[in-house]
Design a protein around this motif. Sequence first.
Motif, short mmCIF file in Angstrom:
data_model
loop_
_atom_site.label_atom_id
_atom_site.label_comp_id
_atom_site.label_asym_id
_atom_site.label_seq_id
_atom_site.Cartn_x
_atom_site.Cartn_y
_atom_site.Cartn_z
N ASN A 1 -75.07 -58.66 -81.09
CA ASN A 1 -75.02 -59.21 -79.74
C ASN A 1 -74.16 -58.33 -78.84
N TYR A 2 -73.05 -57.86 -79.37
CA TYR A 2 -72.18 -56.97 -78.59
C TYR A 2 -72.92 -55.68 -78.25
N ALA B 1 -75.37 -56.39 -75.59
CA ALA B 1 -74.66 -56.54 -74.31
C ALA B 1 -74.23 -55.17 -73.78
N THR C 1 -75.50 -53.68 -70.38
CA THR C 1 -74.52 -53.25 -69.39
C THR C 1 -74.71 -51.79 -69.04
#
Length: 173
Positions: A55-56, A59, A63
């Motif tokens: 998930n990071y 993200a 981003t």
Amino acid sequence: MERKAYWSLILCLLIFGIMGLVGHIHFKKELVSKLSNEVEFAEAEVREKKLDKDNYNLAVQHTQQEIDTVNKEVKELEDEIGKLNQAKEEKDKEVKTCKDSMPGLSNDIAAVEKEKNDIEGQKAKWIEEMNGLKQKLQGPSPVCAFANITEENVKKEPTIKDLCPKIQIVVKA
């Protein structure tokens, strides 16, 4: 009896040994069960950490895409600002040229206004002169007093009577 006591003792020892083995097996099963639970918790924690990491990473990718998009838009805007600045500089030069030409135009306007005022002054003189000439045209011509007009002249030039309406025709004998 010794044999019976011996057998009883062996049997007791055997029962104690079996009970010890059963206890030891039970203890080991409990230990294996605890270790299995700990392994499952650790695996669950690892899976959770992996999901968090995934998930990071998603993200971070999202981003980074947004940053790239914003950087692209910023570059486009900077290019547009550069073009607009060039256009602004050209317009500023035009404005400066116009402002620099203002004194000359003001002098030209003043000269034209002076010329207009002079013409208006002359116009008033001309109107006055025209009115005087019109009055003279309406009155008899001073030449008529000295003219020696004969009937023949009047026949040749009928406009003479218009110029000198009060003339007397001299008849030659």
